[in-house]
Structures are given as structure tokens and as C-alpha cells.
Design an enzyme around this catalytic site. Structure first.
Site, mmCIF file in Angstrom:
data_model
loop_
_atom_site.group_PDB
_atom_site.id
_atom_site.type_symbol
_atom_site.label_atom_id
_atom_site.label_comp_id
_atom_site.label_asym_id
_atom_site.label_seq_id
_atom_site.Cartn_x
_atom_site.Cartn_y
_atom_site.Cartn_z
ATOM 1 N N ARG A 167 2.753 -0.749 10.831
ATOM 2 C CA ARG A 167 3.792 -0.811 11.866
ATOM 3 C C ARG A 167 4.094 -2.190 12.439
ATOM 4 O O ARG A 167 5.264 -2.444 12.777
ATOM 5 C CB ARG A 167 3.455 0.205 12.972
ATOM 6 C CG ARG A 167 3.659 1.640 12.502
ATOM 7 C CD ARG A 167 2.923 2.657 13.339
ATOM 8 N NE ARG A 167 1.487 2.593 13.123
ATOM 9 C CZ ARG A 167 0.611 3.451 13.660
ATOM 10 N NH1 ARG A 167 1.042 4.423 14.442
ATOM 11 N NH2 ARG A 167 -0.684 3.320 13.415
ATOM 12 N N GLN B 279 -4.499 3.408 16.668
ATOM 13 C CA GLN B 279 -5.700 2.678 16.233
ATOM 14 C C GLN B 279 -6.653 2.494 17.418
ATOM 15 O O GLN B 279 -6.209 2.286 18.543
ATOM 16 C CB GLN B 279 -5.310 1.295 15.681
ATOM 17 C CG GLN B 279 -4.384 1.337 14.485
ATOM 18 C CD GLN B 279 -5.090 1.785 13.209
ATOM 19 O OE1 GLN B 279 -6.276 2.118 13.205
ATOM 20 N NE2 GLN B 279 -4.353 1.806 12.105
ATOM 21 N N ASP C 281 -3.540 4.353 -1.713
ATOM 22 C CA ASP C 281 -4.455 4.785 -0.642
ATOM 23 C C ASP C 281 -4.494 6.306 -0.577
ATOM 24 O O ASP C 281 -3.854 6.920 0.270
ATOM 25 C CB ASP C 281 -3.982 4.178 0.689
ATOM 26 C CG ASP C 281 -4.905 4.518 1.837
ATOM 27 O OD1 ASP C 281 -6.078 4.855 1.582
ATOM 28 O OD2 ASP C 281 -4.441 4.444 2.995
ATOM 29 N N LEU C 282 -5.262 6.899 -1.497
ATOM 30 C CA LEU C 282 -5.337 8.363 -1.543
ATOM 31 C C LEU C 282 -6.592 8.898 -0.861
ATOM 32 O O LEU C 282 -6.737 10.112 -0.711
ATOM 33 C CB LEU C 282 -5.285 8.844 -3.003
ATOM 34 C CG LEU C 282 -3.976 8.522 -3.736
ATOM 35 C CD1 LEU C 282 -4.010 9.088 -5.146
ATOM 36 C CD2 LEU C 282 -2.769 9.081 -2.979
ATOM 37 N N LYS C 283 -7.495 8.016 -0.485
ATOM 38 C CA LYS C 283 -8.728 8.429 0.222
ATOM 39 C C LYS C 283 -9.317 9.684 -0.417
ATOM 40 O O LYS C 283 -9.501 10.721 0.227
ATOM 41 C CB LYS C 283 -8.462 8.648 1.706
ATOM 42 C CG LYS C 283 -8.048 7.375 2.433
ATOM 43 C CD LYS C 283 -8.008 7.597 3.938
ATOM 44 C CE LYS C 283 -7.615 6.333 4.675
ATOM 45 N NZ LYS C 283 -6.223 5.918 4.464
ATOM 46 N N LEU C 284 -9.649 9.574 -1.704
ATOM 47 C CA LEU C 284 -10.158 10.733 -2.440
ATOM 48 C C LEU C 284 -11.505 11.186 -1.890
ATOM 49 O O LEU C 284 -12.342 10.367 -1.499
ATOM 50 C CB LEU C 284 -10.324 10.382 -3.920
ATOM 51 C CG LEU C 284 -9.087 9.916 -4.675
ATOM 52 C CD1 LEU C 284 -9.465 9.577 -6.118
ATOM 53 C CD2 LEU C 284 -7.999 10.971 -4.647
ATOM 54 N N HIS C 285 -11.706 12.486 -1.879
ATOM 55 C CA HIS C 285 -13.016 13.054 -1.553
ATOM 56 C C HIS C 285 -13.034 14.469 -2.117
ATOM 57 O O HIS C 285 -12.340 15.357 -1.609
ATOM 58 C CB HIS C 285 -13.242 13.063 -0.038
ATOM 59 C CG HIS C 285 -14.625 13.482 0.328
ATOM 60 N ND1 HIS C 285 -14.926 14.088 1.517
ATOM 61 C CD2 HIS C 285 -15.789 13.393 -0.343
ATOM 62 C CE1 HIS C 285 -16.221 14.358 1.561
ATOM 63 N NE2 HIS C 285 -16.767 13.939 0.435
ATOM 64 N N LYS D 241 0.839 -1.195 0.000
ATOM 65 C CA LYS D 241 0.000 0.000 0.000
ATOM 66 C C LYS D 241 0.875 1.246 0.000
ATOM 67 O O LYS D 241 1.806 1.368 0.803
ATOM 68 C CB LYS D 241 -0.901 0.019 1.244
ATOM 69 C CG LYS D 241 -1.850 1.208 1.257
ATOM 70 C CD LYS D 241 -2.882 1.060 2.365
ATOM 71 C CE LYS D 241 -2.412 1.593 3.694
ATOM 72 N NZ LYS D 241 -2.510 3.060 3.846
ATOM 73 N N THR E 4 -10.363 3.744 11.287
ATOM 74 C CA THR E 4 -10.157 2.893 12.470
ATOM 75 C C THR E 4 -9.600 3.662 13.672
ATOM 76 O O THR E 4 -9.534 3.117 14.768
ATOM 77 C CB THR E 4 -9.192 1.739 12.135
ATOM 78 O OG1 THR E 4 -7.997 2.307 11.575
ATOM 79 C CG2 THR E 4 -9.798 0.783 11.141
ATOM 80 N N ILE F 99 -15.291 17.039 -5.505
ATOM 81 C CA ILE F 99 -16.478 17.071 -6.367
ATOM 82 C C ILE F 99 -16.394 15.914 -7.357
ATOM 83 O O ILE F 99 -15.300 15.397 -7.640
ATOM 84 C CB ILE F 99 -16.629 18.416 -7.114
ATOM 85 C CG1 ILE F 99 -15.426 18.688 -8.014
ATOM 86 C CG2 ILE F 99 -16.860 19.551 -6.122
ATOM 87 C CD1 ILE F 99 -15.641 19.855 -8.971
ATOM 88 N N GLY F 100 -17.553 15.506 -7.858
ATOM 89 C CA GLY F 100 -17.623 14.301 -8.678
ATOM 90 C C GLY F 100 -16.669 14.298 -9.860
ATOM 91 O O GLY F 100 -15.967 13.304 -10.107
HETATM 92 O O1 LIG Z 1 -7.436 3.184 4.151
HETATM 93 C C1 LIG Z 1 -6.626 2.659 4.946
HETATM 94 O O2 LIG Z 1 -5.773 1.883 4.560
HETATM 95 C C2 LIG Z 1 -6.836 2.929 6.381
HETATM 96 C C3 LIG Z 1 -8.136 3.172 6.789
HETATM 97 C C4 LIG Z 1 -8.434 3.203 8.162
HETATM 98 O O3 LIG Z 1 -9.592 3.347 8.567
HETATM 99 N N1 LIG Z 1 -7.420 3.027 9.048
HETATM 100 C C5 LIG Z 1 -6.117 2.843 8.664
HETATM 101 O O4 LIG Z 1 -5.251 2.659 9.532
HETATM 102 N N2 LIG Z 1 -5.804 2.838 7.322
HETATM 103 C C6 LIG Z 1 -4.386 2.720 6.887
HETATM 104 O O5 LIG Z 1 -3.873 1.449 7.291
HETATM 105 C C7 LIG Z 1 -2.528 1.570 7.726
HETATM 106 C C8 LIG Z 1 -2.447 1.065 9.136
HETATM 107 O O6 LIG Z 1 -1.145 1.170 9.590
HETATM 108 P P1 LIG Z 1 -0.683 0.558 10.988
HETATM 109 O O7 LIG Z 1 -1.571 1.142 12.049
HETATM 110 O O8 LIG Z 1 0.734 1.008 11.100
HETATM 111 O O9 LIG Z 1 -0.851 -0.942 10.853
HETATM 112 C C9 LIG Z 1 -2.136 3.035 7.558
HETATM 113 O O10 LIG Z 1 -1.418 3.148 6.352
HETATM 114 C C10 LIG Z 1 -3.448 3.778 7.474
HETATM 115 O O11 LIG Z 1 -3.368 4.885 6.592
#
Ligand SMILES: O=C(O)c1cc(=O)[nH]c(=O)n1[C@@H]1O[C@H](COP(=O)(O)O)[C@@H](O)[C@H]1O
Length: 234
Positions: free
Chosen positions: A212, A191, A66-70, A39, A121, A72-73
Site C-alpha cells: 500500500r 500491520q 506469495d502462496l504461503k503454502l501449508h 509479488k 507481521t 501435507i508434505g
Molecule cells: O509473505 C508476505 O509477503 C507477508 C508476510 C507477512 O508476515 N506480512 C505481510 O504483510 N506479507 C505481505 O506483504 C504485503 C504487505 O502489504 P502492505 O501492508 O500493503 O505493504 C502483503 O501483500 C502481505 O500479504
């Protein structure tokens, strides 16, 4: 390298959360054939991660951008098209109906899997309330999983603690991918909604995202192999 099935290997996505490409490349080199799916998130994308994505794909790895886009359409649709053209396997957007529908249009006709991030999370009910949301985590995740289904995207990202509920909503054909995964005894960090790798799969996740627990381990290869062994037994 242990004799873990290729399908099991693909279930573990290692998050390359590094400030530069050389640090990420060093880990990829160290992990060798043990890890098949990486990722690339916000930090590394800003520091040259998109070129690294191309190199990884060229080397036969799968890449989750993993750019988590948000936005306008129109912007989301075009950014999704651009990600699909790069050959990445997964792209994230925030799970808002307009955003997910736009990403579905952008990914149409390509193998790119668009996943909607339901509730991060690192958020609990109190964090959502502070951000102005009326609903707690469970209700928000339930709503967004249903909206992801309606938008026609490939699936969602959710906490492992939400995976069983989300799997029931999405059915067997959509993707459920869970970060917030911690092997027993591992440091939780920031987390809040976590489970072990085996628990995540048992709850219905297709794949897990781990950062991690592998990248900060004294022996990343051994840490990755231990998680794969746990997944193989799940
Ligand atoms: O979209 C993600 O990957 C993501 C969504 C989410 O809700 N929580 C989340 O931790 N992540 C990603 O998942 C990875 C978790 O990393 P660690 O907590 O180090 O295992 C990170 O790269 C976060 O950006």
C-alpha cells in the site's frame, strides 16, 4: 527515473495486491523500469495472477509468488515443483518443519528461493495466544528461523523488527525478506510489527516487500522512487 543501482532496485518488491490482472498491469505499466521485482499474492493468484507472473517474467521482471503454502508434505513438494517450473524467483510456505522440508525437496535443482513465513507481521503476542500458541512472537520467530535453516530452504520472511535476530541465526548467506515496511508517516493499516525501509535493511534484510505505501499512493512512481532512494542510502 533516478540513477538507483539495479541491485538496490531488486531490494524492493512491490506487492500487486489487486482483485484483477488489469489493475495490476496498470500499475506495472505506470511503474515501468522503476520497479524490477513484483509479488503476486493470494488475491491476484485467484484472479489470473499466475498468467501475469509468466508475462512479467517474459518482460524481464522478477516474480515472488506469495502462496504461503501449508499442507501435507507430498502436496507442498509437488506445488513447489510446479512453481519452480514456472520460473518464479521466490515462493513462500508457512515455516512449519514438515512444510519447509517438503518445499526444499520440491525446489531442489532449481533456482527457486523458498522462504518460510515465520510469524505474520499482523500478529502480536496476544494474537498468537488467541490462536493457541504457548510462545510469544520473538520466541516463535527464533524457533522457526532455526528450523528454516535445518530444512535447507533459502531463507525466511519476518517482520523488520525481527530481522536482526533472524539474520544472526541464518548467517550471511540466507535470505531475510521483510514486509511490514512503512516509510515515516505512512498509514500503518493492519500491520503490527513495522519499521521504515532503511531500518529494515540496517537490521539485516536483503529485500523489503511494500504494498500500500506504493499502490495506494497518489503518485506511485514518486512513492517507489522515494523508497528506493531511502534504500540506496541505507
Ligand atoms: O509473505 C508476505 O509477503 C507477508 C508476510 C507477512 O508476515 N506480512 C505481510 O504483510 N506479507 C505481505 O506483504 C504485503 C504487505 O502489504 P502492505 O501492508 O500493503 O505493504 C502483503 O501483500 C502481505 O500479504
Amino acid at each position: 527515473m533516478s540513477l538507483v543501482d539495479a541491485k538496490v532496485r531488486d531490494r524492493m518488491i512491490v506487492a500487486l495486491d489487486y482483485p484483477n490482472v488489469s489493475a495490476a498491469e496498470a500499475l506495472v505499466w505506470q511503474l515501468g523500469d522503476v520497479v524490477t521485482f513484483y509479488k503476486i499474492g493470494l488475491e491476484l493468484s485467484i484472479a489470473g495472477g499466475l498468467d501475469l507472473a509468466a508475462d512479467l517474467i517474459g518482460a524481464g521482471k522478477k516474480v515472488f509468488l506469495d502462496l504461503k503454502l501449508h499442507d501435507i508434505g507430498n502436496t507442498v513438494e509437488r506445488a513447489t515443483e510446479a512453481a519452480a517450473a514456472r520460473g518464479v524467483h521466490i515462493l513462500t510456505v508457512h515455516a512449519y518443519p514438515q512444510t519447509m522440508a517438503a518445499a526444499a525437496r520440491g525446489a531442489k535443482g532449481s533456482p527457486l528461493e523458498v522462504l518460510g513465513v515465520t510469524v505474520l507481521t499482523s500478529y502480536d503476542d496476544a494474537d498468537l495466544a488467541t490462536a493457541g500458541y504457548r510462545m510469544g512472537v520473538t520466541d516463535t520467530v527464533r524457533l522457526r528461523a532455526g528450523q528454516a535453516l535445518e530444512a535447507g530452504i533459502a531463507g525466511v520472511i519476518c517482520a523488520p523488527t525481527d530481522a536482526a535476530m533472524v539474520r544472526a541465526i541464518l548467517g550471511p548467506d540466507r535470505r531475510v525478506v521483510t514486509p511490514g515496511v512503512r516509510p515515516k508517516g505512512a498509514d500503518v493499516g493492519d500491520q503490527k510489527r513495522i519499521a521504515t525501509p532503511a531500518e529494515a535493511i540496517a537490521a539485516g534484510a536483503d529485500r523489503i516487500v511494500v504494498g500500500r505505501p506504493v499502490t495506494a499512493a497518489a503518485d506511485p512512481v514518486a512513492a517507489a522512487e522515494a523508497i528506493l532512494a531511502e534504500l540506496a542510502g541505507a
